[in-house]
Design a protein around this motif. Structure first.
Motif, short mmCIF file in Angstrom:
data_model
loop_
_atom_site.label_atom_id
_atom_site.label_comp_id
_atom_site.label_asym_id
_atom_site.label_seq_id
_atom_site.Cartn_x
_atom_site.Cartn_y
_atom_site.Cartn_z
N VAL A 87 40.91 -43.47 -68.05
CA VAL A 87 40.51 -42.16 -67.55
C VAL A 87 39.14 -42.23 -66.88
O VAL A 87 38.34 -43.13 -67.15
CB VAL A 87 40.46 -41.11 -68.68
CG1 VAL A 87 41.83 -40.91 -69.31
CG2 VAL A 87 39.42 -41.46 -69.73
N SER A 88 38.88 -41.26 -66.05
CA SER A 88 37.54 -41.08 -65.48
C SER A 88 36.66 -40.48 -66.58
O SER A 88 37.13 -39.65 -67.37
CB SER A 88 37.64 -40.12 -64.30
OG SER A 88 36.37 -39.73 -63.88
N PRO A 89 35.39 -40.85 -66.67
CA PRO A 89 34.52 -40.31 -67.71
C PRO A 89 34.42 -38.78 -67.72
O PRO A 89 34.19 -38.19 -68.77
CB PRO A 89 33.16 -40.94 -67.41
CG PRO A 89 33.48 -42.21 -66.71
CD PRO A 89 34.70 -41.90 -65.89
N ASP A 90 34.64 -38.13 -66.57
CA ASP A 90 34.55 -36.67 -66.57
C ASP A 90 35.66 -36.00 -67.37
O ASP A 90 35.56 -34.83 -67.74
CB ASP A 90 34.48 -36.11 -65.15
CG ASP A 90 35.70 -36.42 -64.31
OD1 ASP A 90 36.56 -37.21 -64.73
OD2 ASP A 90 35.79 -35.86 -63.19
N VAL A 91 36.72 -36.73 -67.70
CA VAL A 91 37.81 -36.21 -68.52
C VAL A 91 37.33 -35.89 -69.95
O VAL A 91 37.88 -35.02 -70.63
CB VAL A 91 39.00 -37.22 -68.55
CG1 VAL A 91 40.03 -36.86 -69.60
CG2 VAL A 91 39.64 -37.28 -67.18
N PHE A 92 36.25 -36.55 -70.37
CA PHE A 92 35.76 -36.33 -71.73
C PHE A 92 35.19 -34.93 -71.94
O PHE A 92 35.12 -34.47 -73.07
CB PHE A 92 34.78 -37.42 -72.14
CG PHE A 92 35.46 -38.73 -72.38
CD1 PHE A 92 36.21 -38.93 -73.52
CD2 PHE A 92 35.39 -39.75 -71.43
CE1 PHE A 92 36.88 -40.13 -73.73
CE2 PHE A 92 36.06 -40.94 -71.64
CZ PHE A 92 36.80 -41.14 -72.79
N GLU A 93 34.83 -34.24 -70.86
CA GLU A 93 34.39 -32.85 -71.03
C GLU A 93 35.54 -32.03 -71.62
O GLU A 93 35.35 -31.26 -72.56
CB GLU A 93 33.93 -32.26 -69.70
CG GLU A 93 33.37 -30.87 -69.86
CD GLU A 93 32.72 -30.35 -68.59
OE1 GLU A 93 32.70 -29.12 -68.45
OE2 GLU A 93 32.23 -31.15 -67.78
N HIS A 94 36.74 -32.20 -71.08
CA HIS A 94 37.92 -31.50 -71.60
C HIS A 94 38.30 -32.04 -73.00
O HIS A 94 38.54 -31.27 -73.92
CB HIS A 94 39.09 -31.66 -70.64
CG HIS A 94 40.41 -31.29 -71.23
ND1 HIS A 94 40.76 -30.00 -71.53
CD2 HIS A 94 41.47 -32.07 -71.62
CE1 HIS A 94 41.98 -29.98 -72.06
NE2 HIS A 94 42.43 -31.21 -72.12
N LEU A 95 38.34 -33.36 -73.12
CA LEU A 95 38.78 -33.95 -74.39
C LEU A 95 37.80 -33.66 -75.53
O LEU A 95 38.23 -33.45 -76.67
CB LEU A 95 38.98 -35.46 -74.23
CG LEU A 95 40.16 -35.85 -73.35
CD1 LEU A 95 40.19 -37.35 -73.14
CD2 LEU A 95 41.48 -35.36 -73.94
N ASP A 96 36.51 -33.65 -75.27
CA ASP A 96 35.54 -33.32 -76.32
C ASP A 96 35.77 -31.90 -76.84
O ASP A 96 35.62 -31.65 -78.04
CB ASP A 96 34.10 -33.46 -75.82
CG ASP A 96 33.68 -34.90 -75.65
OD1 ASP A 96 34.39 -35.82 -76.12
OD2 ASP A 96 32.61 -35.11 -75.04
#
Length: 185
Positions: A87-96
């Motif tokens: 995944v792109s690191p910006d996906v972690f905003e949603h996943l967090d």
């Protein structure tokens, strides 16, 4: 540790200059892929087992009647099968936000089905978070799951979808399948 781990997770890894990260999913991340990914592959991690020991009051239960969802528990020699996503690191905003109920991101070594290994991240709800319920007899876990409903739906739906996804991956998870059998009885 607070139940809401969003801010804590934002400080755990530095993604500066990183274009993609591997993420290991072992629970709902296997079957509820509500995030963009660049690649996905079956994978496993060593030394961990999947257990319905984490309380869920934000997705599959309420504060008054928490459901149970899976986390990972250390067990030497064990292998936990799941799905890896690049995944792109910006996906972690949603996943967090999705995994905010006590889950922290940890680094882990993953082994893909072809034997290749990569470092990645995994969300684990450790026993020091306020929502951790811990061990209980499978019959008690099944009863709690059968009665719990939250904003994301029935807790038994989570269990049944996870069991189906594990079968599709060719994983024989005795804990998940024992609880599933008790729900069907």
């Amino acid at each position: 540790m607070s139940v809401n781990t969003i801010e804590h997770n934002r400080t755990r890894q530095n993604f500066d200059g990183v274009s993609s990260v591997w993420l290991f999913g072992y629970g709902s991340l296997i079957y509820k892929v509500d995030f963009p990914f660049l690649e996905q592959q079956p994978a496993s991690i060593e030394g961990w087992v999947r257990r319905f020991w984490q309380g869920s009051h934000d997705h599959r239960g309420t504060r008054e009647a928490p459901g149970r969802v899976v986390t990972l528990i250390e067990q030497p020699g064990a292998v936990c099968k799941g799905m890896a996503y690049r995944v792109s690191p910006d996906v972690f905003e949603h996943l967090d936000h999705r995994e905010k109920n006590g889950y922290l991101r940890f680094s882990t070594a993953m082994t893909f089905d072809d034997g290749r290994q990569e470092q990645g991240l995994v969300y684990i709800a450790t026993e020091d978070n306020e929502a951790f319920l811990g061990h209980a007899p499978d019959a008690d876990i099944a009863l709690q799951i059968s009665r719990s409903v939250g904003p994301s739906g029935r807790n038994d739906e989570y269990l049944l979808k996870l069991a189906e996804a594990l079968r599709h991956l060719g994983d024989d998870d005795p804990h998940v399948f024992a609880i599933e059998a008790m729900l069907s009885a």
